[in-house]
Write a protein that holds these residues in place. Structure first.
Motif, PDB file in Angstrom:
ATOM      1  N   ARG A   1    -139.826 115.115 -61.150  1.00  0.00           N
ATOM      2  CA  ARG A   1    -140.247 115.564 -62.476  1.00  0.00           C
ATOM      3  C   ARG A   1    -140.602 117.037 -62.540  1.00  0.00           C
ATOM      4  O   ARG A   1    -140.354 117.679 -63.557  1.00  0.00           O
TER       5      ARG A   1
ATOM      6  N   ALA B   1    -137.479 119.076 -62.894  1.00  0.00           N
ATOM      7  CA  ALA B   1    -136.833 118.718 -64.156  1.00  0.00           C
ATOM      8  C   ALA B   1    -137.605 119.272 -65.353  1.00  0.00           C
ATOM      9  O   ALA B   1    -137.004 119.764 -66.310  1.00  0.00           O
TER      10      ALA B   1
ATOM     11  N   ILE C   1    -139.028 111.638 -66.262  1.00  0.00           N
ATOM     12  CA  ILE C   1    -138.147 111.211 -65.174  1.00  0.00           C
ATOM     13  C   ILE C   1    -137.857 109.713 -65.217  1.00  0.00           C
ATOM     14  O   ILE C   1    -136.736 109.290 -64.953  1.00  0.00           O
ATOM     15  N   THR C   2    -138.833 108.894 -65.583  1.00  0.00           N
ATOM     16  CA  THR C   2    -138.595 107.444 -65.577  1.00  0.00           C
ATOM     17  C   THR C   2    -137.651 107.013 -66.687  1.00  0.00           C
ATOM     18  O   THR C   2    -136.970 106.002 -66.551  1.00  0.00           O
TER      19      THR C   2
ATOM     20  N   HIS D   1    -133.852 109.965 -66.040  1.00  0.00           N
ATOM     21  CA  HIS D   1    -133.149 110.245 -64.783  1.00  0.00           C
ATOM     22  C   HIS D   1    -131.683 109.863 -64.930  1.00  0.00           C
ATOM     23  O   HIS D   1    -131.336 108.901 -65.608  1.00  0.00           O
TER      24      HIS D   1
ATOM     25  N   THR E   1    -128.808 117.465 -63.961  1.00  0.00           N
ATOM     26  CA  THR E   1    -129.387 116.138 -64.083  1.00  0.00           C
ATOM     27  C   THR E   1    -130.627 116.108 -63.194  1.00  0.00           C
ATOM     28  O   THR E   1    -130.855 117.030 -62.413  1.00  0.00           O
ATOM     29  N   ALA E   2    -131.386 115.048 -63.321  1.00  0.00           N
ATOM     30  CA  ALA E   2    -132.550 114.869 -62.455  1.00  0.00           C
ATOM     31  C   ALA E   2    -132.550 113.439 -61.937  1.00  0.00           C
ATOM     32  O   ALA E   2    -132.095 112.518 -62.621  1.00  0.00           O
ATOM     33  N   VAL E   3    -133.020 113.302 -60.735  1.00  0.00           N
ATOM     34  CA  VAL E   3    -133.154 111.990 -60.098  1.00  0.00           C
ATOM     35  C   VAL E   3    -134.570 111.877 -59.546  1.00  0.00           C
ATOM     36  O   VAL E   3    -135.301 112.860 -59.483  1.00  0.00           O
ATOM     37  N   TYR E   4    -134.922 110.683 -59.143  1.00  0.00           N
ATOM     38  CA  TYR E   4    -136.238 110.496 -58.542  1.00  0.00           C
ATOM     39  C   TYR E   4    -136.362 111.311 -57.259  1.00  0.00           C
ATOM     40  O   TYR E   4    -135.399 111.435 -56.490  1.00  0.00           O
TER      41      TYR E   4
ATOM     42  N   LYS F   1    -137.408 101.584 -57.278  1.00  0.00           N
ATOM     43  CA  LYS F   1    -136.615 102.632 -57.924  1.00  0.00           C
ATOM     44  C   LYS F   1    -135.355 102.996 -57.129  1.00  0.00           C
ATOM     45  O   LYS F   1    -134.536 103.782 -57.600  1.00  0.00           O
TER      46      LYS F   1
ATOM     47  N   MET G   1    -131.832 105.081 -58.168  1.00  0.00           N
ATOM     48  CA  MET G   1    -131.405 106.296 -57.469  1.00  0.00           C
ATOM     49  C   MET G   1    -129.960 106.169 -57.008  1.00  0.00           C
ATOM     50  O   MET G   1    -129.175 107.105 -57.158  1.00  0.00           O
TER      51      MET G   1
ATOM     52  N   ASP H   1    -127.768 106.670 -59.964  1.00  0.00           N
ATOM     53  CA  ASP H   1    -127.741 108.092 -60.332  1.00  0.00           C
ATOM     54  C   ASP H   1    -126.852 108.881 -59.381  1.00  0.00           C
ATOM     55  O   ASP H   1    -126.088 109.751 -59.805  1.00  0.00           O
TER      56      ASP H   1
END
Length: 156
Positions: free
Chosen positions: A89, A92, A102-103, A106, A118-121, A132, A136, A139
């Motif tokens: 986060r 991001a 993020i939740t 993502h 993009t963003a991932v955990y 999660k 991931m 993603d």
């Protein structure tokens, strides 16, 4: 093969207080995801938004992030990645949008400054909450598909 994507790692402030073996576990987990979707590790450049640790392991202040942004911009310009992936986060929220969730977001794609992002955990979040991990993996599959799509467009 050059750098296909840049992973922006706003080291969670928790990483700086972790023992080295825990940080190694975090990076090993990221490497496992890259391997799972057939993204060669050598095609990934990992950068950190912050270049120094915030006092008392707190989340970075905007002024602390600002102090490092010119250096990060130069890194991005030199590397010129096809895509940018924010791990977690903090990166991001800085690079995609200040209210990034993020939740909820993502794996979604954004364009910022001429780059697909993009963003991932963050892998540390996956170690804390293994539920999660499937998100991931999905993603990472989308990241691989985006890289293939971009490579196909370049070859036209």
């Amino acid at each position: 093969m050059g750098i296909e994507y840049l992973t922006l790692y706003a080291f969670s402030t928790e990483n700086w207080k972790r023992p080295k073996q825990e940080v190694d576990a975090i990076m090993k987990l990221l490497d496992e995801y890259l391997y799972a979707v057939d993204i060669p590790r050598e095609s990934v450049y990992i950068a950190n938004i912050l270049k120094c640790r915030p006092p008392k392991n707190r989340d970075p202040l905007p002024a602390e992030e600002d102090a490092c942004m010119d250096f990060l911009r130069r890194q991005v310009k030199l590397i010129n990645p096809k895509i940018i992936v924010c791990l977690g986060r903090i990166s991001a929220m800085r690079l995609i949008r200040p209210d990034y969730k993020i939740t909820k977001e993502h794996g979604e794609w954004f364009e910022r400054g001429g780059y697909l992002m993009t963003a991932v955990y963050h892998p540390a979040a996956l170690l804390r909450d293994p539920r999660k991990k499937e998100d991931m993996l999905e993603d990472m599959k989308r990241i691989k598909a985006k890289l293939e799509e971009l490579a196909e467009k370049e070859n036209l």
